[in-house]
Design a protein around this motif. Structure first.
Motif: not given
Lengths: 415, 322
Positions: B56, B59-60, B63, B129-130, B132-135, B138, B236
């Motif tokens: 996370e 990734l943050l 982004d 995670e689903s 927050w990130r829709n998956t 990661l 995962n």
């Protein structure tokens, strides 16, 4: 007076829910009420004979009647029956003996593959001569043999670990279940024993030995329609036998020895109970139940593959035993029925409902916060996929607030 | 035979990397077992949590576009420090919520609660995670300097990330050993492990020491998680289950409750597994391959329990009476 009133109320509820379920066979709510009415029947203060008669009538007559209107209810009945038998088997190990078995599904898998391999063309792969699949009449012999097979594997696994500290057993059984799954997943080479992840099908169903009699009475039913009823009664008979055996075991010398070991191993061995031998016996008894249920399951499913025998299956059965109450036979039955209904009907129903909401495009409007379009509800959010969370919560909450379960065993006194 | 010799150094390095991961996870099991005598079944989820905190943060940063600008060493410090802290705190919270209310209950009860906590955390992480990130599968963003390789000899090329795993794990293990054996708090932990009642008479706040043990074990698990993620990239919510059981095997192999034992056991198991994965199919002409490496670890566990239940270095727990 209040007892009589309670009994009257209960009977009205039972009769009402039966009528509802019968008149509206498509109503899930009606069927749920019917299922809970069996629990009400168990709890109501009434003479035993009346209760047995009503319960028997509901299971033997009403469920098949409902099933002829909506075949899905028979399927649910069969599933519940299978899980009840499994939960009763695990109840012997966890509830009576106090041994945590986290790999119970391994024995179930062994039984299922036992019949699947020989009751399908699969065995031709390694036994020359084209003898397979065996004729359906072998099914009952295999059902008996699977009891011995399960007991044997239970002994082989239990022998090294039952002498050790109890919590090692949990991990070893967990590991054993993973080994069994890895084996059935990978033993398609060098010799094709299990057909690997592709699974085995078609598996032979049990024989329709009663068909000549039906024809004699002039009943003409297509085989495909007959099988659900046949399986339902077969499973019911099996569960009845399992309940009888467990009940008899519970109050026998063996059952009392198991409970003594569970309460205090040292004291039990001081009383002259052969601790390791008794533990092995309990472990093997549970394993043999599971193995026999496996044979039934394979014959019902026609197709099996390693996916049916994951760790979650073991945990599901454990959650049933814990929910109902460790060491309690009615508890295990209630737990199995409850968790199966939760899984098959409630969670799936909730998922379908959420999906419908998503597609309807409605918006959830909360005062002060604003409105939230439901179509933007994440697709990942599906209750049916979160069974681990449900089982996990059941286990933690039960352990913290009610470790003895919903229907705890009758105790002579507190330990 | 040619191939067997050629791949040997590579397999050795893989085995050592795996061994350090198992060692780090096994510490959490063994320390908790030492003080509470119970298998913290949810430790594998603490490990996964560490991996998720790492991914996370990366990734943050990615982004925000600052991943390439920051100094790599700073990024690593941040990621490792944050996952250790969060995993440690999560382990403490877990002890407070799911285990402490069961203090004094039969061991079976606590173990079942731990299994429940483990399952709950798996799906909890998935749910988070689903939403927050829709998956919930990661991928670690690739860090250029970690993908570099160092050629030690002609047929031994070691990626920097393997060196990172080995160096970090080694530092932490040495640090932990010093902490447990040379500091006052470490002495308190060992005292509680030996005899909690006497320890409390000596003025040790037993509950606080237990919480601290969970924190330290959880932090080591979180470190293992972030190293796992940096090394193998894909994580995962369910990827902790198998490493968790193997790390427990490592703890039993070394002797449960025994901290150097967990390190040794992890290393032995990692090496065994790496060699089994690469050499099994060579030895059996392809009949049995790497798919049996998990089976191998469990067979090791069962064999130890039969022949040497106290583990390689002997267990360090009180005489247990179930």
């Amino acid at each position: 007076m209040s007892r009589a009133l309670a009994a009257l109320g209960a009977f009205v509820y039972v009769a009402g829910s039966c009528l509802w379920a019968y008149l509206y066979p498509q109503s899930v709510l009606g069927f749920l009420c019917f299922e809970t009415s069996l629990l009400v029947l168990y709890l109501v203060p009434a003479p035993r004979a009346v209760k047995h008669f009503l319960g028997g009538a509901a299971l033997l007559v009403l469920v098949p009647l409902l099933g002829s209107a909506n075949a899905y209810y028979l399927e649910i009945g069969i599933q519940i029956g299978i899980y009840v038998a499994l939960a009763l088997g695990l109840n012997i190990v966890v509830g009576f003996c106090g041994l945590l078995n986290l790999g119970f599904v391994a024995f179930y898998a062994i039984g299922a593959y036992f019949w699947a391999v020989f009751g399908s063309p699969q065995a031709n792969e390694f036994i020359p001569g084209n003898f397979f699949p065996l004729s359906p009449n072998w099914f009952f012999l295999f059902l008996l043999l699977s009891i011995a097979l399960g007991a044997l594997t239970g002994l082989v696994l239990g022998l090294p670990v039952l002498r050790l500290r109890g919590d090692y057993l949990a991990i070893v059984t967990l590991g054993f279940a993973e080994v069994v799954r890895a084996l059935v997943n990978n033993l398609d080479k060098p010799i094709n024993l299990t057909n690997g992840p592709r699974g085995i099908s078609p598996i032979v169903k049990p024989p329709l030995f009663f068909q000549p009699w039906l024809e004699f009475f002039g009943v003409q039913v297509a085989e495909a329609e007959l099988y659900p009823f046949y399986f339902y009664f077969l499973v019911l008979l099996f569960v009845f036998a399992v309940v009888l055996v467990t009940r008899r075991l519970e109050d026998s010398r063996i059952g009392r020895a198991w409970k003594a070991i569970r309460e205090d191993e040292l004291a039990a061995s001081a009383m002259g109970i052969p601790v390791v031998r008794m533990k092995l016996l309990g472990f093997a008894a549970g394993a043999s139940f599971a193995s026999a249920v496996g044979v039934l399951f394979a014959a019902k499913q026609v197709f099996i593959n390693p996916e049916s025998f994951t760790f979650m299956e073991s945990i599901g059965v454990l959650a049933m035993v814990i929910l109902g109450g460790m060491g309690s036979v009615p508890g295990a039955i209630l737990g199995a029925a409850g968790v199966t209904i939760l899984n098959l009907q409630l969670l799936k129903g909730l998922s379908l409902w959420l999906n419908a909401l998503r597609q309807s495009g409605a918006a959830l409007t909360l005062p002060l916060i604003g409105s939230f379009p439901l179509s933007q509800l994440p697709v990942q959010f599906e209750p049916a996929k979160y069974e681990r969370m449900v089982f996990g919560l059941i286990l933690i909450l039960m352990m913290i607030f009610r470790p003895q379960g919903v229907l705890p065993p009758r105790r002579e006194r507190n330990p | 035979m040619e191939i067997a010799l050629e791949i040997f150094p590579q397999v050795l390095v893989d085995g050592i990397v795996l061994g350090f991961m198992y060692a780090l996870i096994a510490l959490g099991y063994t320390m908790v077992y030492g003080v509470l005598e119970f298998i913290n079944f949810a430790h594998s989820e603490i490990f996964v949590l560490g991996a998720f905190v790492g991914v996370e943060i990366l990734l943050l940063l990615q982004d925000a576009g600052s991943l390439a600008l920051l100094h790599p060493a700073f990024v690593l410090f941040l990621v490792i420090g944050a996952s250790m802290a969060i995993s440690g705190l999560a382990a403490m919270a877990l002890e407070r919520v799911a285990y402490r209310p069961l203090h004094g209950a039969p061991r079976l009860v606590a173990l079942i609660s731990a299994v429940g906590a483990s399952l709950f955390l798996q799906d909890g992480l998935r749910l988070f995670e689903s939403l927050w990130r829709n998956t919930f599968y990661l991928n670690y963003p690739s860090l250029e300097f970690l993908d570099r390789t160092v050629a030690l000899t002609a047929n031994l090329v070691v990626p920097v990330k393997s060196i990172l795993v080995i160096v970090t794990a080694l530092l932490m293990l040495v640090g932990l050993n010093l902490f447990v054996n040379r500091t006052r708090v470490g002495t308190a932990i060992r005292a509680v492990a030996q005899d909690p009642d006497t320890a409390s008479l000596m003025g040790i706040a037993v509950n606080r020491v237990i919480a601290l043990t969970f924190f330290v074990g959880g932090a080591m698990g979180g470190l293992a998680g972030v190293l796992f993620g940096l090394h193998y990239s894909l994580v995962n919510p369910y990827s902790g289950f198998v490493p968790g059981i193997k790390a427990f095997t490592a703890a039993v192999l070394g002797g449960i409750g025994n901290i150097p034992g967990a390190m040794l056991g992890g290393m032995v198991l990692g090496l065994l597994e790496a060699f089994a994965a690469s050499y099994l199919s060579l030895l059996t002409d392809g009949a049995f391959g790497a798919e049996y490496k998990d089976v191998f670890a469990f067979l090791v566990l069962i064999l130890i329990l039969i022949f040497r239940p106290k583990g390689l270095l002997g267990e360090k727990v009180r005489e247990a009476q179930a």
